[in-house]
Design an enzyme around this catalytic site. Sequence first.
Site, PDB file in Angstrom:
ATOM      1  N   LYS A 187      63.210  70.156  46.954  1.00 16.00           N
ATOM      2  CA  LYS A 187      64.102  69.769  45.852  1.00 16.00           C
ATOM      3  C   LYS A 187      64.722  68.408  46.112  1.00 16.00           C
ATOM      4  O   LYS A 187      64.735  67.535  45.236  1.00 16.00           O
ATOM      5  CB  LYS A 187      65.208  70.826  45.726  1.00 16.00           C
ATOM      6  CG  LYS A 187      66.421  70.377  44.919  1.00 16.00           C
ATOM      7  CD  LYS A 187      67.434  71.489  44.751  1.00 16.00           C
ATOM      8  CE  LYS A 187      68.486  71.594  45.827  1.00 16.00           C
ATOM      9  NZ  LYS A 187      69.502  70.554  45.827  1.00 16.00           N
ATOM     10  N   ASN A 188      65.224  68.221  47.338  1.00 23.02           N
ATOM     11  CA  ASN A 188      65.991  66.999  47.609  1.00 23.02           C
ATOM     12  C   ASN A 188      65.113  65.767  47.876  1.00 23.02           C
ATOM     13  O   ASN A 188      65.634  64.673  48.099  1.00 23.02           O
ATOM     14  CB  ASN A 188      66.988  67.238  48.744  1.00 23.02           C
ATOM     15  CG  ASN A 188      68.103  68.159  48.283  1.00 23.02           C
ATOM     16  OD1 ASN A 188      68.250  68.424  47.084  1.00 23.02           O
ATOM     17  ND2 ASN A 188      68.899  68.661  49.219  1.00 23.02           N
ATOM     18  N   CYS A 212      82.003  70.721  43.045  1.00 23.85           N
ATOM     19  CA  CYS A 212      81.179  71.722  43.702  1.00 23.85           C
ATOM     20  C   CYS A 212      82.010  72.549  44.668  1.00 23.85           C
ATOM     21  O   CYS A 212      82.966  72.054  45.246  1.00 23.85           O
ATOM     22  CB  CYS A 212      80.081  70.975  44.455  1.00 23.85           C
ATOM     23  SG  CYS A 212      78.859  72.017  45.157  1.00 23.85           S
ATOM     24  N   ARG A 221      83.322  66.016  46.482  1.00 21.63           N
ATOM     25  CA  ARG A 221      82.098  65.207  46.551  1.00 21.63           C
ATOM     26  C   ARG A 221      82.410  63.828  45.978  1.00 21.63           C
ATOM     27  O   ARG A 221      82.040  63.509  44.847  1.00 21.63           O
ATOM     28  CB  ARG A 221      80.942  65.876  45.777  1.00 21.63           C
ATOM     29  CG  ARG A 221      80.692  67.341  46.076  1.00 21.63           C
ATOM     30  CD  ARG A 221      79.950  67.598  47.360  1.00 21.63           C
ATOM     31  NE  ARG A 221      78.567  67.189  47.414  1.00 21.63           N
ATOM     32  CZ  ARG A 221      77.520  67.948  47.121  1.00 21.63           C
ATOM     33  NH1 ARG A 221      77.691  69.167  46.679  1.00 21.63           N
ATOM     34  NH2 ARG A 221      76.297  67.490  47.269  1.00 21.63           N
ATOM     35  N   ASP A 241      72.737  72.490  55.081  1.00 20.99           N
ATOM     36  CA  ASP A 241      72.144  73.395  54.090  1.00 20.99           C
ATOM     37  C   ASP A 241      71.541  74.650  54.731  1.00 20.99           C
ATOM     38  O   ASP A 241      71.181  75.584  54.019  1.00 20.99           O
ATOM     39  CB  ASP A 241      71.062  72.664  53.274  1.00 20.99           C
ATOM     40  CG  ASP A 241      71.672  71.627  52.335  1.00 20.99           C
ATOM     41  OD1 ASP A 241      72.880  71.707  52.070  1.00 20.99           O
ATOM     42  OD2 ASP A 241      70.934  70.739  51.879  1.00 20.99           O
ATOM     43  N   ARG A 263      68.431  77.515  41.109  1.00 24.76           N
ATOM     44  CA  ARG A 263      68.574  76.052  41.117  1.00 24.76           C
ATOM     45  C   ARG A 263      67.761  75.431  42.249  1.00 24.76           C
ATOM     46  O   ARG A 263      67.314  74.301  42.150  1.00 24.76           O
ATOM     47  CB  ARG A 263      70.051  75.655  41.308  1.00 24.76           C
ATOM     48  CG  ARG A 263      70.863  75.717  40.046  1.00 24.76           C
ATOM     49  CD  ARG A 263      72.253  75.190  40.291  1.00 24.76           C
ATOM     50  NE  ARG A 263      72.207  73.799  40.757  1.00 24.76           N
ATOM     51  CZ  ARG A 263      73.274  73.075  41.053  1.00 24.76           C
ATOM     52  NH1 ARG A 263      74.477  73.597  40.924  1.00 24.76           N
ATOM     53  NH2 ARG A 263      73.153  71.832  41.459  1.00 24.76           N
TER      54      ARG A 263
HETATM   55  N1  EPU Z   1      80.683  61.164  50.959  1.00 29.49           N
HETATM   56  C1  EPU Z   1      81.772  60.385  50.704  1.00 29.49           C
HETATM   57  N2  EPU Z   1      81.672  59.401  49.746  1.00 29.49           N
HETATM   58  C2  EPU Z   1      80.547  59.184  49.052  1.00 29.49           C
HETATM   59  C3  EPU Z   1      79.419  59.986  49.318  1.00 29.49           C
HETATM   60  C4  EPU Z   1      79.514  60.982  50.279  1.00 29.49           C
HETATM   61  O1  EPU Z   1      82.818  60.544  51.316  1.00 29.49           O
HETATM   62  O2  EPU Z   1      80.531  58.275  48.208  1.00 29.49           O
HETATM   63  C5  EPU Z   1      80.779  62.219  51.985  1.00 29.49           C
HETATM   64  C6  EPU Z   1      80.637  63.636  51.415  1.00 29.49           C
HETATM   65  O3  EPU Z   1      81.832  64.099  50.871  1.00 29.49           O
HETATM   66  C7  EPU Z   1      80.196  64.421  52.635  1.00 29.49           C
HETATM   67  C8  EPU Z   1      79.373  63.397  53.423  1.00 29.49           C
HETATM   68  O4  EPU Z   1      79.659  62.125  52.854  1.00 29.49           O
HETATM   69  O5  EPU Z   1      81.302  64.801  53.400  1.00 29.49           O
HETATM   70  C9  EPU Z   1      77.902  63.605  53.405  1.00 29.49           C
HETATM   71  O6  EPU Z   1      77.471  64.023  52.123  1.00 29.49           O
HETATM   72  P1  EPU Z   1      76.196  63.397  51.432  1.00 29.49           P
HETATM   73  O7  EPU Z   1      76.643  62.289  50.539  1.00 29.49           O
HETATM   74  O8  EPU Z   1      75.139  63.123  52.426  1.00 29.49           O
HETATM   75  O9  EPU Z   1      75.745  64.599  50.519  1.00 29.49           O
HETATM   76  P2  EPU Z   1      74.968  64.442  49.192  1.00 29.49           P
HETATM   77  O10 EPU Z   1      74.113  63.233  49.282  1.00 29.49           O
HETATM   78  O11 EPU Z   1      75.864  64.601  48.048  1.00 29.49           O
HETATM   79  C10 EPU Z   1      72.815  65.730  49.970  1.00 29.49           C
HETATM   80  C11 EPU Z   1      72.072  66.933  49.509  1.00 29.49           C
HETATM   81  C12 EPU Z   1      72.902  68.174  49.795  1.00 29.49           C
HETATM   82  C13 EPU Z   1      73.158  68.247  51.298  1.00 29.49           C
HETATM   83  C14 EPU Z   1      73.825  66.950  51.774  1.00 29.49           C
HETATM   84  C15 EPU Z   1      73.999  66.881  53.276  1.00 29.49           C
HETATM   85  C16 EPU Z   1      70.756  66.093  47.674  1.00 29.49           C
HETATM   86  C17 EPU Z   1      70.516  66.069  46.198  1.00 29.49           C
HETATM   87  N3  EPU Z   1      71.810  66.815  48.087  1.00 29.49           N
HETATM   88  O12 EPU Z   1      74.021  65.721  49.232  1.00 29.49           O
HETATM   89  O13 EPU Z   1      72.140  69.295  49.392  1.00 29.49           O
HETATM   90  O14 EPU Z   1      73.993  69.330  51.585  1.00 29.49           O
HETATM   91  O15 EPU Z   1      73.046  65.816  51.369  1.00 29.49           O
HETATM   92  O16 EPU Z   1      72.775  66.983  53.909  1.00 29.49           O
HETATM   93  O17 EPU Z   1      69.991  65.527  48.435  1.00 29.49           O
HETATM   94  C18 EPU Z   1      71.771  71.363  48.378  1.00 29.49           C
HETATM   95  O18 EPU Z   1      70.575  71.022  48.284  1.00 29.49           O
HETATM   96  O19 EPU Z   1      72.165  72.544  48.132  1.00 29.49           O
HETATM   97  C19 EPU Z   1      72.744  70.373  48.782  1.00 29.49           C
HETATM   98  C20 EPU Z   1      74.052  70.547  48.618  1.00 29.49           C
END
Ligand code: EPU
Length: 429
Positions: A27-28, A121, A126, A312, A405
């Site tokens: 998915k990701n 979420c 987020r 995850d 999902r």
């Molecule tokens: N963060 C910030 N500011 C930002 C962006 C992120 O502070 O602008 C923080 C987040 O709050 C978090 C950390 O950075 O504490 C890392 O989060 P990240 O941004 O890497 O998460 P994401 O990109 O929103 C993706 C996956 C998630 C997975 C996380 C961590 C996708 C679509 N989603 O989310 O997957 O948990 O990386 O590996 O790739 C899932 O598939 O169920 C899922 C939640």
Amino acid sequence: MKKEFFEINGLGGEAGLEGEIRVSGAKNAALPALASAVLFTNTLTLTEIPSIEDIFRTQEMISAIGGTVQFADGTMEVGIPDSCTPDLTGDIAKRMRASVIFTGPLLARFRRVRFPHPGGCVIGPRPIDMFLEAYERMGATVRIEDGLYEVSAPRGLRGASIFFRQQSVTATEAVMLAAALAEGTTIIENAACEPEIASVADFLIANGAQISGAGSSTITIRGTTLLTAREHYRCIPDRIEAGSFLILAALAGKDVRIHNVNCAHIRSLTNELERAGVELRYGENSVRVAKSAQSYCPLTFKTHEYPGFPTDLQAPMLVFLTQAGGESLVFETVFENRLNYSEELMRMGADITVMNPHQALVRGPRNLHGRELPSPDIRAGLAFVIAAAIAEGKSLVHNVYYIDRGYERIDERFAALGLSIIRHEFETH
Ligand code: EPU
């Protein structure tokens, strides 16, 4: 409105699952690959795309901005013509965090993008500050109007040096895609290193993009004009799905063969499982697993950005540790509220102390008992299915939508291994 739940008759600790199961496309990886269609003049073909709700919603989002999209048998054709409008204003963008990946390439190509704050979420706040700061460094201005972000760069984006204060998967993807069309060179430091990022970068490179270092913490992107697709994108196997299947098979497998596994992507998990005493037999792109002990050794592990232990897989791993003999410690370092689901496991008989939002102590082994469970998010939802599978008696797992999902027809695939799992539908008002 129709809602669904799973009725699962647990195996009560028996090793009853047997057979073969194939891991779907990730998915990701599929989501950023779909977003990369914005960088192309022609239609992209993507294969091994999972039939899951997040992909269906993304399909709708692409149609809503004027893109063309067709999806059948795991193959998707996506085109983003110049007539598209870069307004992600619908409900989908608000509810689905991954929509934020589209903001980068849309901004780069159409010189503006409008979108709501994505995906409130249950797993924690987020924020998107890192996306916005990166776009500003690339020459864009950000305004908030009527609750929507309006980011514009009337003269186009320009390359910049970007240092992420924290590794973020989707911010790395969005900025990498934006930089592919920016003028000049962008260097992203402290980039996330997840294999899904490298997979999409490799695909873009094969189609003429100039990107180096994806998969490491420094990515360099030299901007080009719009790309013309020559090669199709083949989605990599979902490492979270593979890991969840390994955990289920280690707890309840008589002899389970898991196919379409990239073992290099799940080393952090297989390393922990082997430390706990699980015997894994590796084949080419497959792993064979059975319940190898009545009770496993306890572990201390923390979630971490790739190649560390994925957040995850934290929930399924915690279910695993309820069956390990002794005290295990779980550190969730990535998200704030990602241990909340453990209360439900306690109601099933697990002995867990949540010490603070980031740490939980698990004492095992404990027999779990079937009960009614909600699915709070994709990953905890599947962890509940695993818990229900090993528990004694009947469980009803609600909010199946969350599980759908992220996982394709999980009920049918687990039933093929011998799990008693039935999907029920009911009407709500
Ligand atoms: N963060 C910030 N500011 C930002 C962006 C992120 O502070 O602008 C923080 C987040 O709050 C978090 C950390 O950075 O504490 C890392 O989060 P990240 O941004 O890497 O998460 P994401 O990109 O929103 C993706 C996956 C998630 C997975 C996380 C961590 C996708 C679509 N989603 O989310 O997957 O948990 O990386 O590996 O790739 C899932 O598939 O169920 C899922 C939640």
